[in-house]
Design an enzyme around this catalytic site. Structure first.
Site, PDB file in Angstrom:
ATOM      1  N   LYS A 119       0.827  -1.221   0.000  1.00 10.90           N
ATOM      2  CA  LYS A 119       0.000   0.000   0.000  1.00 10.90           C
ATOM      3  C   LYS A 119       0.852   1.257   0.000  1.00 10.90           C
ATOM      4  CE  LYS A 119      -4.459  -1.335   1.893  1.00 10.90           C
ATOM      5  NZ  LYS A 119      -5.433  -1.065   2.938  1.00 10.90           N
ATOM      6  N   LYS A 202      -7.822 -10.039  -8.203  1.00 14.96           N
ATOM      7  CA  LYS A 202      -9.016 -10.044  -7.377  1.00 14.96           C
ATOM      8  C   LYS A 202     -10.012  -8.976  -7.848  1.00 14.96           C
ATOM      9  CE  LYS A 202      -9.876 -10.305  -2.502  1.00 14.96           C
ATOM     10  NZ  LYS A 202      -9.453 -10.506  -1.134  1.00 14.96           N
ATOM     11  N   LYS A 205     -12.913  -2.855  -5.828  1.00 15.28           N
ATOM     12  CA  LYS A 205     -13.586  -1.575  -6.029  1.00 15.28           C
ATOM     13  C   LYS A 205     -12.616  -0.517  -6.540  1.00 15.28           C
ATOM     14  CE  LYS A 205     -13.156  -1.147  -1.090  1.00 15.28           C
ATOM     15  NZ  LYS A 205     -13.820  -1.620   0.118  1.00 15.28           N
TER      16      LYS A 205
END
Ligand code: TRP
Length: 341
Positions: A119, A202, A205
């Protein structure tokens, strides 16, 4: 030392950081509902708003996303009479125990967390301190309930191991048997929903392509169109699961069909083997619309009455604190904090 018996208790959380997808539903929320309905466990489900702000969130969007996620949970079958449904910030013991755990976890453990590296990327210097400390707060979310089982995706396995390390170090350092070593309940490949455009990624969103995912708020036309356009290969469906091995996109669509219909992949293929995608996709679209449209309709209804959602979350927080306040109090005592009782 005698082994403490802990009440069987399930805890899991989802970040309210944007729209809900079919991946969240099949991979997480539907499993949460199954664990709630199976009985034998107390179930606690949480919108982790404090985790969401480890990266920037617009305040109004955060509020809306938290309520929308709550609506998604309820519309999918999480029943506030059977499960405790909360937003994290409304149960202050999460953050309070999180601080204690910041002092238990070691810098070395934290710097090995792959999710932080993913991240923060090359810009780790600019990442928030909260993003680095995120897994210690996650350990607190779980352990402030003495939760014994945590359903999560494969990507959270390392955080669950850290949770056990924190519990073990706390118990060892203070010479107590206070926190349980929580078991992860890792989702199987069957419930991991992949992108409709790339079967190796995956469903997310945050994918820039909206065609890669089915949003829980998509209408019937959008769902049908995305499934019709989903990437596949030219072969027919095999008649057993082994035939999907090197066909990630085909496998994903069959997995989705199986999960939505509560069948095994083998059962689906026993019936559908030999069909072309031209005929399978419309059936999948119909099934998806049949299962998802009642949920999205109920979400929309709940979102029209945010005050009702807020009342449910306030009640959940009060129930949660009956569990968390005594556990935090005892933790403070163990650690040596002076307090009145
Ligand atoms: N880290 C989890 C995720 O990103 C969310 C989460 C926060 C969580 N606290 C938790 C999951 C506690 C399970 C238990 O998916």
């Amino acid at each position: 030392m005698s082994q403490t018996q802990f009440t069987p208790r399930v805890f899991s959380g989802i970040q309210p950081s944007g729209g809900l997808t079919l991946g969240n539903y099949l991979g997480a929320i539907k499993r949460f509902v199954d664990m709630q309905d199976a009985g034998g466990f107390e179930t606690i489900y949480c919108m982790v708003d404090l985790h969401a702000i480890t990266v920037w969130q617009e305040p109004e969007a955060l509020r809306r996303n938290t309520r929308e996620l709550a609506a998604g949970f309820i519309a999918s079958g999480i029943d506030p009479a059977k499960s405790i449904l909360i937003n994290q910030s409304q149960v202050p013991e999460h953050a309070q125990l999180g601080w204690i755990f910041n002092c238990v976890a070691r810098m070395g453990w934290m710097s090995r967390m792959t999710q932080f590296k993913d991240k923060a990327g090359k810009n780790a210097e600019k990442a928030s301190l909260g993003l680095f400390g995120y897994p210690a707060l996650m350990a607190a979310d779980i352990l402030v309930y003495h939760a014994t089982h945590v359903p999560v995706g494969e990507d959270q396995k390392q955080h669950l191991e850290l949770t056990r390390d924190i519990a073990a170090k706390f118990n060892h350092d203070y010479g107590v048997d206070f926190f349980p070593l929580t078991e992860p309940v890792i989702e199987g490949a069957a419930t991991r929903v992949m992108s409709l455009r790339d079967g190796s990624k995956k469903m997310s969103k945050s994918d820039p392509s909206d065609a890669s995912r089915i949003n829980m708020t998509d209408d019937a036309d959008a769902i049908a169109k995305k499934i019709r356009k989903a990437k596949t290969d030219p072969d027919a469906l095999p008649s057993e699961a082994a035939g999907l091995e090197d066909r990630p996109e085909a496998r994903n669509l069959v997995n989705i069909f199986a999960a939505l219909s509560d069948l095994s992949v083998d059962d689906v293929l026993a019936e559908m083997g030999g069909q072309q995608f031209g005929s399978f996709k419309p059936m999948l679209a119909e099934l998806a619309v049949e299962k998802l449209s009642p949920i999205s309709a109920e979400m929309a209804r709940l979102m029209d009455d945010p005050a009702e959602i807020d009342r449910i979350l306030a009640r959940g927080a009060a129930q949660a604190r009956e569990i968390t306040a005594p556990i935090l109090k005892k933790t403070y005592e163990i650690v040596g904090m002076v307090g009145s009782d």
